[in-house]
Structures are given as C-alpha cells and as structure tokens.
Design a protein around this motif. Structure first.
Motif, short mmCIF file in Angstrom:
data_model
loop_
_atom_site.label_atom_id
_atom_site.label_comp_id
_atom_site.label_asym_id
_atom_site.label_seq_id
_atom_site.Cartn_x
_atom_site.Cartn_y
_atom_site.Cartn_z
N GLY A 49 -60.29 7.50 45.35
CA GLY A 49 -59.99 7.44 46.78
C GLY A 49 -58.77 8.65 46.93
O GLY A 49 -57.80 8.78 46.34
N ARG A 50 -59.14 9.23 48.56
CA ARG A 50 -58.46 10.45 48.46
C ARG A 50 -57.16 9.89 49.01
O ARG A 50 -57.22 8.78 49.73
CB ARG A 50 -59.25 11.22 49.53
N ALA A 163 -58.32 5.95 61.70
CA ALA A 163 -58.04 7.53 62.40
C ALA A 163 -59.26 7.87 63.23
O ALA A 163 -60.19 7.60 62.54
CB ALA A 163 -57.55 8.38 61.36
N SER A 164 -58.96 8.87 63.89
CA SER A 164 -59.70 9.08 64.82
C SER A 164 -60.76 10.01 63.92
O SER A 164 -61.93 10.36 64.40
CB SER A 164 -59.45 10.11 66.08
N GLY A 165 -60.40 10.68 62.96
CA GLY A 165 -61.16 11.71 62.23
C GLY A 165 -61.70 11.06 61.08
O GLY A 165 -62.44 11.72 60.15
N CYS A 166 -61.67 9.54 60.71
CA CYS A 166 -62.32 8.95 59.67
C CYS A 166 -63.76 8.99 59.44
O CYS A 166 -64.51 9.01 60.38
CB CYS A 166 -62.06 7.45 59.87
N ALA A 195 -62.21 -1.57 50.32
CA ALA A 195 -62.14 -0.31 50.56
C ALA A 195 -61.15 -0.18 51.94
O ALA A 195 -60.89 -1.02 52.47
CB ALA A 195 -63.18 0.73 50.54
N PHE A 196 -60.71 1.36 51.91
CA PHE A 196 -59.75 1.39 53.08
C PHE A 196 -60.25 2.64 54.04
O PHE A 196 -60.93 3.34 53.64
CB PHE A 196 -58.33 1.90 52.64
N LEU A 197 -60.02 2.56 55.42
CA LEU A 197 -60.31 3.42 56.20
C LEU A 197 -59.05 4.49 56.29
O LEU A 197 -58.26 4.34 55.88
CB LEU A 197 -60.53 2.94 57.59
N HIS A 198 -59.56 5.66 56.60
CA HIS A 198 -58.32 6.84 56.82
C HIS A 198 -57.16 6.04 57.62
O HIS A 198 -57.53 5.89 58.72
CB HIS A 198 -59.23 8.14 57.50
N HIS A 199 -56.10 6.50 57.15
CA HIS A 199 -54.71 6.05 57.70
C HIS A 199 -54.75 4.37 58.07
O HIS A 199 -53.80 4.22 58.72
CB HIS A 199 -54.59 6.66 59.25
#
Length: 266
Positions: A49-50, A163-166, A195-199
């Motif tokens: 995971g990043r 996050a908007s850029g996810c 799992a998780f979304l960006h932010h």
C-alpha cells in the motif's frame, strides 16, 4: 526466479511518500537504490500500500523477483547497509519457487490493512513528538469519537472520505475495526479495513476530531457517510501521526511478520 518479500519500516517525515518520483526522494527510490547496490542489478519492488508524504510505516510489505540466491538475513543486512537510517528492512522471506507460491503479491494477496494514528492531545505541542504524532490543542472526548466511529463499521461507500485524486476503482470498502484508546495525553486510533482510499484515514480523522471537540454530534458521522460527497466531511488531517501498521496475509505464505505496536518510538 524467486520472489522475495521484505518487511520495511520507515519514518516518512523526510520522504515524499512511498511511490517513486522523478525527484528520487521517496522510500521506494531509496529502497531500490539500496537493493541495486547490494545485488549489483536493478530490482523493482511492489508494495502492499502506498503511503503519502510524511506518513510512516511500522511494517510495509514489498516483493520483488530475482534470480539471485542469497540467505534471507543477507538481504536484510546487505540492503540496510545502503539505506538511510530512517528506512530499515526488518525481515526478508524467500517464497518457494513452486508455481503456486509465485502467486503471492504484496498488494493483491493482502486480506486487510491496519493503520494507527497517534494523536497528541494537549494545550501545547511536544517537540519530542514533532513529525511523529498529530496534535490537537482542544480537549477531545474519546467516548464521543468512539460513538461516531461505530457508524463507519461495515461495508460502505466511503466517497465522503476519498481524496479527489483517488484512483481506486471503487469507493466501497469493508471497515472491520476502529479502536480508540487514550494513554494520558496520547490518543491512538487503530483502523483496519479490507483496503483504503487515498487520504481515507486522514479524512476520517478530521471528522472524528470535529466530533471529539464537540463541534458536531456523533450521529453526524452517519450523515457524512450517507452524503457520499467529500464536501460533507471535515478537512484532511495532518499526516504526521499516521502509521501503516500491519498487512494481513494468509498464513500459508509464512511471512515472518512482527506485532504492530502503535508506539514504536517509545
């Protein structure tokens, strides 16, 4: 060809996240440079995971493929010899070369991810925790935050915390656990999901703090979730106290993973 898994620990304060960047100032950049120096050949790593800039890892899991045959401890000590002190390989594990074992993938074989958020709740900041913990100067009500967090347990559309850029294909995730524990002036939030979304964790933290300070009711968290709009939630909270703590895998892979202590620097 052998697939090697590594357990990597890092303090992310000095790095621009995990994923490689042209600036070459990320954890992946430094890890792959060290691996190349040790192995004398380029090796590409894939992570579980990043993590964003400023976010830490108690145990990030990565894998790479190689034709080199070296003992596990050689991979650990040899790679660490070329890493900065804020990035450390804690363990290495060679997966058996049988075809079925080659199916292991640091990201896609993961069953769940666990993050800790360490928060310092005191009128004044702490120099000792700078970059290692978030900070809120207003008193926080842990019970109110626990009540709010309960609305997030289960399988939901987490668009409001995305996050908007996810770039994730779907905002639907299974939130398996949110635990909030106070240790004096330190509050530790443990969040586990498929799992998780960006932010996602930092956005949830921002909303929990709104509840903990009394700005919003605990029931407001359910309203934010149902809104499926990023505008409904609180602003993204600081990355300082966020730790990727644990990646869960099927025991069949035999990874020598370590306990995910939420306060590794104490």
């Amino acid at each position: 060809m052998t697939r090697i898994a590594l357990g990597v620990q890092y303090i992310g304060t000095a790095w621009n996240g995990y994923q490689k960047q042209p600036s070459r100032d990320t954890v992946q950049d430094k890890l792959e440079i060290a691996l190349e120096k040790f192995a004398c050949t380029p090796l590409h790593t894939t992570c579980a995971g990043r993590t964003d800039a400023g976010v830490h890892a108690i145990e990030q899991v990565v894998h790479f493929d190689t034709e080199l045959q070296r003992p596990a401890q050689s991979w650990v000590r040899g790679t660490n010899a070329f890493l900065p002190e804020s990035i450390v390989v804690r363990w290495a594990h060679a997966l058996a070369p049988a075809p079925e074992m080659q199916e292991f993938h640091a990201r896609f074989s993961a069953r769940s991810r666990t993050y800790h958020y360490v928060l310092y709740n005191h009128p004044n900041p702490s120099a000792l925790l700078a970059g290692r913990a978030g900070w809120v100067f207003r008193p926080l009500d842990v019970e109110r935050m626990r009540e709010a967090a309960a609305h997030l347990i289960g399988t939901h559309d987490f668009t409001s915390f995305r996050a908007s850029g996810c770039q994730a294909n779907s905002p639907v995730k299974d939130m398996q656990e949110i635990r909030i524990e106070r240790h004096g002036d330190v509050i530790v939030f443990t969040v586990r999901a498929s799992a998780f979304l960006h932010h996602m964790v930092r956005n949830i933290m921002g909303s929990l703090i709104y509840v903990g300070t009394g700005r919003n009711r605990p029931e407001w968290m359910a309203e934010v979730l149902d809104a499926r709009s990023r505008d409904a939630a609180a602003p993204t909270f600081m990355p300082d106290g966020l730790y990727l703590a644990k990646i869960d895998y099927d025991p069949k892979w035999g990874l020598p993973q370590e306990p995910a202590h939420p306060l590794p620097w104490l």
